[in-house]
Scaffold this motif. Structure first.
Motif, mmCIF file in Angstrom:
data_model
loop_
_atom_site.group_PDB
_atom_site.id
_atom_site.type_symbol
_atom_site.label_atom_id
_atom_site.label_comp_id
_atom_site.label_asym_id
_atom_site.label_seq_id
_atom_site.Cartn_x
_atom_site.Cartn_y
_atom_site.Cartn_z
ATOM 1 N N ALA A 31 72.093 58.143 -36.454
ATOM 2 C CA ALA A 31 70.696 57.833 -36.164
ATOM 3 C C ALA A 31 69.808 58.932 -36.754
ATOM 4 O O ALA A 31 70.286 59.978 -37.196
ATOM 5 C CB ALA A 31 70.484 57.739 -34.653
ATOM 6 N N ALA A 32 68.513 58.668 -36.771
ATOM 7 C CA ALA A 32 67.546 59.672 -37.211
ATOM 8 C C ALA A 32 66.199 59.354 -36.581
ATOM 9 O O ALA A 32 65.929 58.209 -36.208
ATOM 10 C CB ALA A 32 67.433 59.690 -38.738
ATOM 11 N N ASN A 33 65.386 60.381 -36.471
ATOM 12 C CA ASN A 33 64.046 60.178 -35.931
ATOM 13 C C ASN A 33 62.986 60.299 -37.025
ATOM 14 O O ASN A 33 61.823 60.523 -36.759
ATOM 15 C CB ASN A 33 63.747 61.186 -34.819
ATOM 16 N N THR A 34 63.433 60.122 -38.271
ATOM 17 C CA THR A 34 62.525 60.197 -39.407
ATOM 18 C C THR A 34 63.108 59.426 -40.578
ATOM 19 O O THR A 34 64.293 59.520 -40.863
ATOM 20 C CB THR A 34 62.263 61.654 -39.812
ATOM 21 N N ASN A 35 62.317 58.616 -41.191
ATOM 22 C CA ASN A 35 62.613 58.003 -42.487
ATOM 23 C C ASN A 35 64.061 57.528 -42.672
ATOM 24 O O ASN A 35 64.780 58.047 -43.520
ATOM 25 C CB ASN A 35 62.258 58.990 -43.601
ATOM 26 N N PRO A 36 64.524 56.536 -41.955
ATOM 27 C CA PRO A 36 63.815 55.687 -40.991
ATOM 28 C C PRO A 36 64.043 56.176 -39.552
ATOM 29 O O PRO A 36 65.011 56.880 -39.278
ATOM 30 C CB PRO A 36 64.501 54.338 -41.193
ATOM 31 N N VAL A 37 63.150 55.761 -38.669
ATOM 32 C CA VAL A 37 63.290 56.071 -37.243
ATOM 33 C C VAL A 37 64.204 55.020 -36.613
ATOM 34 O O VAL A 37 63.985 53.823 -36.768
ATOM 35 C CB VAL A 37 61.924 56.072 -36.540
ATOM 36 N N THR A 38 65.250 55.472 -35.934
ATOM 37 C CA THR A 38 66.223 54.564 -35.332
ATOM 38 C C THR A 38 65.710 54.017 -34.005
ATOM 39 O O THR A 38 65.271 54.779 -33.138
ATOM 40 C CB THR A 38 67.568 55.280 -35.108
ATOM 41 N N ASP A 39 65.784 52.717 -33.852
ATOM 42 C CA ASP A 39 65.444 52.062 -32.590
ATOM 43 C C ASP A 39 66.608 52.264 -31.617
ATOM 44 O O ASP A 39 67.743 51.891 -31.929
ATOM 45 C CB ASP A 39 65.224 50.573 -32.842
ATOM 46 N N PRO A 40 66.377 52.849 -30.440
ATOM 47 C CA PRO A 40 67.472 53.051 -29.482
ATOM 48 C C PRO A 40 68.216 51.757 -29.149
ATOM 49 O O PRO A 40 69.402 51.802 -28.805
ATOM 50 C CB PRO A 40 66.764 53.627 -28.255
ATOM 51 N N PHE A 41 67.551 50.614 -29.238
ATOM 52 C CA PHE A 41 68.219 49.350 -28.939
ATOM 53 C C PHE A 41 69.414 49.121 -29.858
ATOM 54 O O PHE A 41 70.425 48.559 -29.441
ATOM 55 C CB PHE A 41 67.233 48.184 -29.071
ATOM 56 N N LEU A 42 69.317 49.558 -31.103
ATOM 57 C CA LEU A 42 70.449 49.420 -32.026
ATOM 58 C C LEU A 42 71.640 50.240 -31.544
ATOM 59 O O LEU A 42 72.787 49.780 -31.584
ATOM 60 C CB LEU A 42 70.040 49.856 -33.428
ATOM 61 N N ILE A 43 71.371 51.460 -31.089
ATOM 62 C CA ILE A 43 72.452 52.309 -30.587
ATOM 63 C C ILE A 43 73.063 51.681 -29.333
ATOM 64 O O ILE A 43 74.283 51.637 -29.178
ATOM 65 C CB ILE A 43 71.941 53.722 -30.281
ATOM 66 N N ASP A 44 72.208 51.176 -28.449
ATOM 67 C CA ASP A 44 72.698 50.601 -27.197
ATOM 68 C C ASP A 44 73.535 49.349 -27.449
ATOM 69 O O ASP A 44 74.531 49.118 -26.755
ATOM 70 C CB ASP A 44 71.520 50.285 -26.277
ATOM 71 N N ARG A 45 73.139 48.550 -28.418
ATOM 72 C CA ARG A 45 73.912 47.355 -28.741
ATOM 73 C C ARG A 45 75.315 47.737 -29.222
ATOM 74 O O ARG A 45 76.308 47.143 -28.811
ATOM 75 C CB ARG A 45 73.177 46.539 -29.807
ATOM 76 N N VAL A 46 75.382 48.751 -30.093
ATOM 77 C CA VAL A 46 76.685 49.210 -30.567
ATOM 78 C C VAL A 46 77.472 49.865 -29.434
ATOM 79 O O VAL A 46 78.703 49.747 -29.374
ATOM 80 C CB VAL A 46 76.521 50.158 -31.766
ATOM 81 N N SER A 47 76.792 50.530 -28.505
ATOM 82 C CA SER A 47 77.500 51.155 -27.385
ATOM 83 C C SER A 47 78.198 50.107 -26.524
ATOM 84 O O SER A 47 79.296 50.343 -26.005
ATOM 85 C CB SER A 47 76.540 51.982 -26.524
ATOM 86 N N VAL A 48 77.574 48.934 -26.378
ATOM 87 C CA VAL A 48 78.195 47.848 -25.618
ATOM 88 C C VAL A 48 79.440 47.351 -26.344
ATOM 89 O O VAL A 48 80.486 47.108 -25.727
ATOM 90 C CB VAL A 48 77.187 46.700 -25.401
ATOM 91 N N ILE A 49 79.348 47.191 -27.656
ATOM 92 C CA ILE A 49 80.509 46.759 -28.439
ATOM 93 C C ILE A 49 81.643 47.773 -28.318
ATOM 94 O O ILE A 49 82.810 47.408 -28.189
ATOM 95 C CB ILE A 49 80.127 46.570 -29.909
ATOM 96 N N ALA A 50 81.301 49.052 -28.362
ATOM 97 C CA ALA A 50 82.329 50.087 -28.228
ATOM 98 C C ALA A 50 83.020 49.997 -26.873
ATOM 99 O O ALA A 50 84.255 50.101 -26.788
ATOM 100 C CB ALA A 50 81.701 51.472 -28.416
ATOM 101 N N GLU A 51 82.246 49.787 -25.810
ATOM 102 C CA GLU A 51 82.846 49.646 -24.480
ATOM 103 C C GLU A 51 83.752 48.419 -24.429
ATOM 104 O O GLU A 51 84.853 48.469 -23.876
ATOM 105 C CB GLU A 51 81.751 49.530 -23.419
ATOM 106 N N GLU A 52 83.302 47.314 -25.001
ATOM 107 C CA GLU A 52 84.103 46.094 -25.003
ATOM 108 C C GLU A 52 85.405 46.285 -25.780
ATOM 109 O O GLU A 52 86.431 45.697 -25.448
ATOM 110 C CB GLU A 52 83.299 44.944 -25.614
ATOM 111 N N ALA A 53 85.345 47.082 -26.830
ATOM 112 C CA ALA A 53 86.518 47.293 -27.682
ATOM 113 C C ALA A 53 87.356 48.489 -27.254
ATOM 114 O O ALA A 53 88.342 48.814 -27.920
ATOM 115 C CB ALA A 53 86.069 47.486 -29.130
ATOM 116 N N ASP A 54 86.981 49.129 -26.156
ATOM 117 C CA ASP A 54 87.727 50.276 -25.646
ATOM 118 C C ASP A 54 87.828 51.384 -26.689
ATOM 119 O O ASP A 54 88.899 51.932 -26.940
ATOM 120 C CB ASP A 54 89.128 49.851 -25.181
ATOM 121 N N CYS A 55 86.693 51.672 -27.322
ATOM 122 C CA CYS A 55 86.694 52.813 -28.234
ATOM 123 C C CYS A 55 85.492 53.701 -27.916
ATOM 124 O O CYS A 55 84.540 53.274 -27.260
ATOM 125 C CB CYS A 55 86.689 52.377 -29.703
#
Length: 292
Positions: free
Chosen positions: A80-104
Protein backbone atom coordinates in the motif's frame (compact mmCIF):
# COMPACT_ATOMS: atom_id res chain seq x y z
CA UNK A 1 12.00 -37.75 -3.76
CA UNK A 2 9.99 -34.82 -2.41
CA UNK A 3 9.87 -31.21 -3.53
CA UNK A 4 7.79 -28.14 -4.40
CA UNK A 5 6.31 -27.40 -7.81
CA UNK A 6 7.67 -24.00 -8.81
CA UNK A 7 6.34 -23.81 -12.38
CA UNK A 8 3.71 -25.49 -14.56
CA UNK A 9 3.94 -25.04 -18.31
CA UNK A 10 2.60 -26.98 -21.30
CA UNK A 11 1.88 -30.12 -19.31
CA UNK A 12 5.24 -30.15 -17.55
CA UNK A 13 5.83 -29.48 -13.88
CA UNK A 14 9.12 -28.16 -12.61
CA UNK A 15 9.86 -29.43 -9.12
CA UNK A 16 12.44 -27.86 -6.83
CA UNK A 17 14.16 -30.34 -4.54
CA UNK A 18 17.45 -29.98 -2.69
CA UNK A 19 18.56 -26.97 -4.76
CA UNK A 20 17.85 -28.68 -8.07
CA UNK A 21 14.89 -28.38 -10.45
CA UNK A 22 13.43 -31.48 -12.11
CA UNK A 23 11.13 -31.50 -15.14
CA UNK A 24 8.24 -33.87 -14.48
CA UNK A 25 4.96 -35.08 -15.91
CA UNK A 26 1.96 -35.99 -13.76
CA UNK A 27 0.97 -39.65 -13.52
CA UNK A 28 -2.14 -40.68 -15.40
CA UNK A 29 -4.08 -41.16 -12.17
CA UNK A 30 -4.41 -37.38 -11.84
CA UNK A 31 -6.37 -37.23 -15.09
CA UNK A 32 -8.56 -40.12 -13.99
CA UNK A 33 -9.64 -38.51 -10.73
CA UNK A 34 -10.02 -35.05 -12.29
CA UNK A 35 -7.32 -33.34 -10.24
CA UNK A 36 -4.19 -31.54 -11.29
CA UNK A 37 -1.05 -30.60 -9.42
CA UNK A 38 -0.65 -26.86 -8.85
CA UNK A 39 2.29 -24.54 -8.52
CA UNK A 40 3.10 -24.47 -4.81
CA UNK A 41 2.11 -28.09 -4.23
CA UNK A 42 4.35 -30.27 -2.11
CA UNK A 43 4.79 -33.50 -4.06
CA UNK A 44 6.60 -36.79 -4.19
CA UNK A 45 8.15 -37.71 -7.52
CA UNK A 46 10.46 -40.24 -9.12
CA UNK A 47 13.04 -40.15 -11.88
CA UNK A 48 13.07 -43.20 -14.21
CA UNK A 49 16.09 -44.81 -15.84
CA UNK A 50 15.71 -42.51 -18.85
CA UNK A 51 15.95 -39.44 -16.66
CA UNK A 52 12.27 -38.55 -16.97
CA UNK A 53 10.44 -37.36 -13.89
CA UNK A 54 6.94 -38.32 -12.80
CA UNK A 55 4.85 -36.84 -9.99
CA UNK A 56 3.39 -39.65 -7.89
CA UNK A 57 1.51 -37.86 -5.10
CA UNK A 58 0.37 -34.40 -4.07
CA UNK A 59 0.44 -33.83 -0.33
CA UNK A 60 -2.44 -32.16 1.49
CA UNK A 61 -2.80 -28.50 0.63
CA UNK A 62 -3.05 -25.65 3.09
CA UNK A 63 -5.10 -23.71 0.54
CA UNK A 64 -5.53 -23.26 -3.19
CA UNK A 65 -6.67 -20.57 -5.59
CA UNK A 66 -8.33 -20.91 -8.99
CA UNK A 67 -7.05 -17.72 -10.55
CA UNK A 68 -4.12 -17.70 -10.30
CA UNK A 69 -3.74 -21.49 -10.09
CA UNK A 70 -1.49 -21.80 -7.07
CA UNK A 71 -1.52 -23.67 -3.77
CA UNK A 72 -0.07 -23.43 -0.28
CA UNK A 73 0.34 -19.67 -0.07
CA UNK A 74 1.59 -18.88 3.43
CA UNK A 75 1.38 -15.10 3.21
CA UNK A 76 -0.22 -12.47 1.04
CA UNK A 77 1.76 -9.25 1.09
CA UNK A 78 -0.44 -6.24 0.42
CA UNK A 79 1.68 -3.33 -0.75
CA UNK A 80 0.00 0.00 0.00
CA UNK A 81 0.98 3.66 -0.16
CA UNK A 82 -0.40 6.98 0.97
CA UNK A 83 0.87 8.82 -2.09
CA UNK A 84 0.69 8.40 -5.85
CA UNK A 85 -1.52 6.38 -5.68
CA UNK A 86 -3.27 6.56 -2.30
CA UNK A 87 -4.49 3.11 -1.25
CA UNK A 88 -8.13 2.75 -0.23
CA UNK A 89 -8.24 0.79 3.07
CA UNK A 90 -11.23 -1.13 1.68
CA UNK A 91 -8.90 -2.86 -0.78
CA UNK A 92 -6.66 -4.01 2.06
CA UNK A 93 -9.65 -5.16 4.10
CA UNK A 94 -11.08 -7.14 1.20
CA UNK A 95 -7.78 -8.97 0.76
CA UNK A 96 -7.56 -9.50 4.54
CA UNK A 97 -10.87 -11.39 4.40
CA UNK A 98 -9.57 -13.59 1.58
CA UNK A 99 -6.42 -14.29 3.58
CA UNK A 100 -8.49 -15.35 6.60
CA UNK A 101 -10.66 -17.58 4.41
CA UNK A 102 -7.57 -19.18 2.89
CA UNK A 103 -5.81 -19.63 6.24
CA UNK A 104 -2.81 -17.57 5.25
CA UNK A 105 -1.15 -14.55 6.82
CA UNK A 106 -1.62 -11.01 5.60
CA UNK A 107 1.40 -8.75 5.79
CA UNK A 108 0.63 -5.08 5.21
CA UNK A 109 3.58 -3.33 3.59
CA UNK A 110 3.23 0.46 3.51
CA UNK A 111 5.63 1.68 0.83
CA UNK A 112 6.97 5.09 -0.26
CA UNK A 113 7.39 6.21 3.33
CA UNK A 114 10.19 8.55 2.25
CA UNK A 115 7.36 10.67 0.78
CA UNK A 116 4.56 9.97 3.28
CA UNK A 117 4.83 7.76 6.40
CA UNK A 118 1.10 6.94 6.20
CA UNK A 119 0.59 7.18 9.94
CA UNK A 120 -3.17 6.59 9.69
CA UNK A 121 -2.81 3.41 7.62
CA UNK A 122 -0.12 2.18 9.97
CA UNK A 123 -2.34 2.79 13.00
CA UNK A 124 -5.32 1.01 11.40
CA UNK A 125 -3.51 -2.23 10.62
CA UNK A 126 -1.24 -2.47 13.62
CA UNK A 127 -4.34 -1.82 15.72
CA UNK A 128 -6.21 -4.58 13.91
CA UNK A 129 -3.41 -7.04 14.70
CA UNK A 130 -1.70 -7.39 11.31
CA UNK A 131 2.03 -7.47 10.83
CA UNK A 132 2.52 -4.02 9.33
CA UNK A 133 5.81 -2.77 7.93
CA UNK A 134 6.84 0.58 6.51
CA UNK A 135 9.22 0.49 3.57
CA UNK A 136 11.01 2.77 1.18
CA UNK A 137 13.01 1.52 -1.77
CA UNK A 138 14.68 4.95 -1.89
CA UNK A 139 16.09 4.93 1.65
CA UNK A 140 16.01 1.16 2.25
CA UNK A 141 13.77 1.55 5.29
CA UNK A 142 12.02 -1.68 6.28
CA UNK A 143 13.42 -3.86 3.48
CA UNK A 144 15.47 -6.13 5.82
CA UNK A 145 12.44 -6.47 8.12
CA UNK A 146 10.18 -7.38 5.18
CA UNK A 147 12.64 -9.99 3.92
CA UNK A 148 12.79 -11.46 7.44
CA UNK A 149 8.97 -11.58 7.57
CA UNK A 150 8.92 -13.62 4.34
CA UNK A 151 11.54 -16.12 5.45
CA UNK A 152 10.50 -19.76 5.08
CA UNK A 153 7.19 -18.93 3.38
CA UNK A 154 5.52 -19.13 -0.01
CA UNK A 155 4.41 -15.55 -0.60
CA UNK A 156 2.47 -13.56 -3.16
CA UNK A 157 2.43 -9.79 -3.53
CA UNK A 158 -0.70 -7.83 -4.31
CA UNK A 159 -1.81 -4.21 -4.27
CA UNK A 160 -2.98 -1.59 -6.73
CA UNK A 161 -0.74 -0.56 -9.60
CA UNK A 162 1.91 2.02 -8.89
CA UNK A 163 2.48 1.32 -5.21
CA UNK A 164 5.94 -0.13 -5.86
CA UNK A 165 5.62 -3.92 -5.85
CA UNK A 166 8.33 -4.35 -8.51
CA UNK A 167 10.66 -1.92 -6.78
CA UNK A 168 10.26 -3.80 -3.51
CA UNK A 169 11.00 -7.13 -5.19
CA UNK A 170 14.13 -5.59 -6.71
CA UNK A 171 15.19 -4.39 -3.27
CA UNK A 172 14.62 -7.80 -1.69
CA UNK A 173 16.32 -9.72 -4.51
CA UNK A 174 18.42 -7.38 -6.69
CA UNK A 175 19.09 -10.12 -9.26
CA UNK A 176 15.39 -10.00 -10.23
CA UNK A 177 16.23 -6.69 -11.95
CA UNK A 178 12.57 -5.97 -12.76
CA UNK A 179 12.21 -2.63 -14.52
CA UNK A 180 9.32 -0.79 -12.90
CA UNK A 181 6.26 -0.76 -15.17
CA UNK A 182 8.40 -2.01 -18.03
CA UNK A 183 10.16 -5.25 -18.93
CA UNK A 184 11.68 -7.83 -16.60
CA UNK A 185 15.19 -8.72 -17.75
CA UNK A 186 15.21 -11.84 -15.59
CA UNK A 187 11.73 -13.06 -16.46
CA UNK A 188 11.82 -11.95 -20.08
CA UNK A 189 8.41 -10.36 -20.21
CA UNK A 190 6.73 -7.05 -19.57
CA UNK A 191 4.33 -5.98 -16.87
CA UNK A 192 1.03 -7.89 -16.78
CA UNK A 193 2.17 -10.32 -19.48
CA UNK A 194 2.79 -13.35 -17.28
CA UNK A 195 1.24 -16.40 -18.91
CA UNK A 196 1.93 -18.86 -16.13
CA UNK A 197 2.42 -18.93 -12.39
CA UNK A 198 5.98 -19.35 -11.21
CA UNK A 199 7.62 -19.38 -7.80
CA UNK A 200 11.04 -17.88 -7.40
CA UNK A 201 13.37 -19.24 -4.77
CA UNK A 202 15.01 -16.34 -2.95
CA UNK A 203 16.84 -18.55 -0.47
CA UNK A 204 16.15 -19.61 3.11
CA UNK A 205 13.32 -21.87 1.86
CA UNK A 206 11.45 -18.74 0.76
CA UNK A 207 9.47 -18.46 -2.49
CA UNK A 208 7.77 -15.49 -4.11
CA UNK A 209 5.00 -16.03 -6.65
CA UNK A 210 5.39 -14.22 -9.94
CA UNK A 211 1.87 -13.71 -11.21
CA UNK A 212 -0.34 -10.73 -11.97
CA UNK A 213 -3.38 -12.81 -11.04
CA UNK A 214 -3.40 -11.69 -7.44
CA UNK A 215 -4.45 -8.24 -8.60
CA UNK A 216 -7.98 -9.52 -9.25
CA UNK A 217 -8.16 -12.92 -7.56
CA UNK A 218 -10.38 -11.71 -4.74
CA UNK A 219 -13.49 -11.15 -6.87
CA UNK A 220 -14.31 -14.83 -7.32
CA UNK A 221 -13.41 -15.78 -3.77
CA UNK A 222 -15.59 -13.07 -2.25
CA UNK A 223 -18.60 -14.70 -3.91
CA UNK A 224 -18.18 -17.81 -1.77
CA UNK A 225 -18.34 -16.10 1.64
CA UNK A 226 -21.45 -16.55 3.75
CA UNK A 227 -22.54 -13.24 5.28
CA UNK A 228 -23.07 -15.04 8.59
CA UNK A 229 -19.42 -16.10 8.68
CA UNK A 230 -17.91 -12.80 7.54
CA UNK A 231 -17.57 -11.52 11.11
CA UNK A 232 -15.02 -14.27 11.82
CA UNK A 233 -12.81 -12.97 8.99
CA UNK A 234 -12.26 -9.68 10.84
CA UNK A 235 -9.63 -10.50 13.44
CA UNK A 236 -10.29 -7.29 15.37
CA UNK A 237 -13.92 -8.40 15.88
CA UNK A 238 -13.12 -11.81 17.31
CA UNK A 239 -12.81 -10.90 20.98
CA UNK A 240 -16.29 -9.33 20.86
CA UNK A 241 -18.13 -12.05 18.94
CA UNK A 242 -20.46 -13.94 21.29
CA UNK A 243 -20.79 -11.01 23.69
CA UNK A 244 -23.70 -9.32 21.92
CA UNK A 245 -27.24 -9.26 23.33
CA UNK A 246 -28.50 -11.38 20.43
CA UNK A 247 -26.84 -14.61 19.34
CA UNK A 248 -27.50 -13.89 15.67
CA UNK A 249 -26.22 -10.32 15.83
CA UNK A 250 -25.00 -9.10 12.45
CA UNK A 251 -23.22 -6.11 14.09
CA UNK A 252 -25.16 -3.57 12.06
CA UNK A 253 -28.03 -1.82 13.89
CA UNK A 254 -28.83 -4.31 16.66
CA UNK A 255 -29.02 -2.98 20.23
CA UNK A 256 -26.51 -4.38 22.70
CA UNK A 257 -23.93 -5.15 20.00
CA UNK A 258 -20.45 -5.61 21.47
CA UNK A 259 -18.78 -4.84 18.14
CA UNK A 260 -20.46 -1.46 17.65
CA UNK A 261 -19.83 -0.63 21.30
CA UNK A 262 -16.12 -1.33 20.73
CA UNK A 263 -16.31 0.89 17.65
CA UNK A 264 -17.77 3.74 19.70
CA UNK A 265 -14.97 3.67 22.26
CA UNK A 266 -12.24 3.43 19.62
CA UNK A 267 -11.21 -0.20 20.04
CA UNK A 268 -12.21 -0.93 16.44
CA UNK A 269 -11.16 1.51 13.72
CA UNK A 270 -14.03 3.15 11.79
CA UNK A 271 -12.57 2.25 8.38
CA UNK A 272 -12.44 -1.42 9.34
CA UNK A 273 -16.06 -1.36 10.44
CA UNK A 274 -17.15 0.43 7.26
CA UNK A 275 -15.38 -2.24 5.21
CA UNK A 276 -17.22 -4.92 7.15
CA UNK A 277 -20.57 -3.28 6.35
CA UNK A 278 -19.73 -3.03 2.64
CA UNK A 279 -18.58 -6.63 2.45
CA UNK A 280 -21.61 -7.82 4.41
CA UNK A 281 -23.86 -6.17 1.83
CA UNK A 282 -21.93 -7.86 -1.00
CA UNK A 283 -22.12 -11.25 0.70
CA UNK A 284 -25.83 -10.79 1.37
CA UNK A 285 -26.43 -10.51 -2.38
CA UNK A 286 -25.10 -14.02 -3.00
CA UNK A 287 -27.65 -16.00 -0.95
CA UNK A 288 -25.91 -19.18 -2.12
CA UNK A 289 -26.65 -20.99 1.16
CA UNK A 290 -30.41 -20.68 0.58
CA UNK A 291 -30.15 -23.13 -2.32
CA UNK A 292 -28.37 -25.85 -0.42
Amino acid sequence: MEGTIIKALSGFYYVSSEEQVYECKARGKFRLDGTSPLVGDKVSFAIDTNGKGFIDNVFDRKNSFIRPAVANIDALVFVAANTNPVTDPFLIDRVSVIAEEADCDLIVCINKTDIDPADELYAIYTGAGFETLRTSTVTGEGIPELKAALKGKICAFTGNSGVGKSSILNSIVPEFNIEVAAVSNKLGRGKHTTRHVELYDIGDDTFIADTPGFASFDIEMMQTIDKRELQHDFRDFKMYIGNCRFNDCAHLKEPGCAVTEALQIGDIMPSRYQSYKRLYELSAQNNFWENK
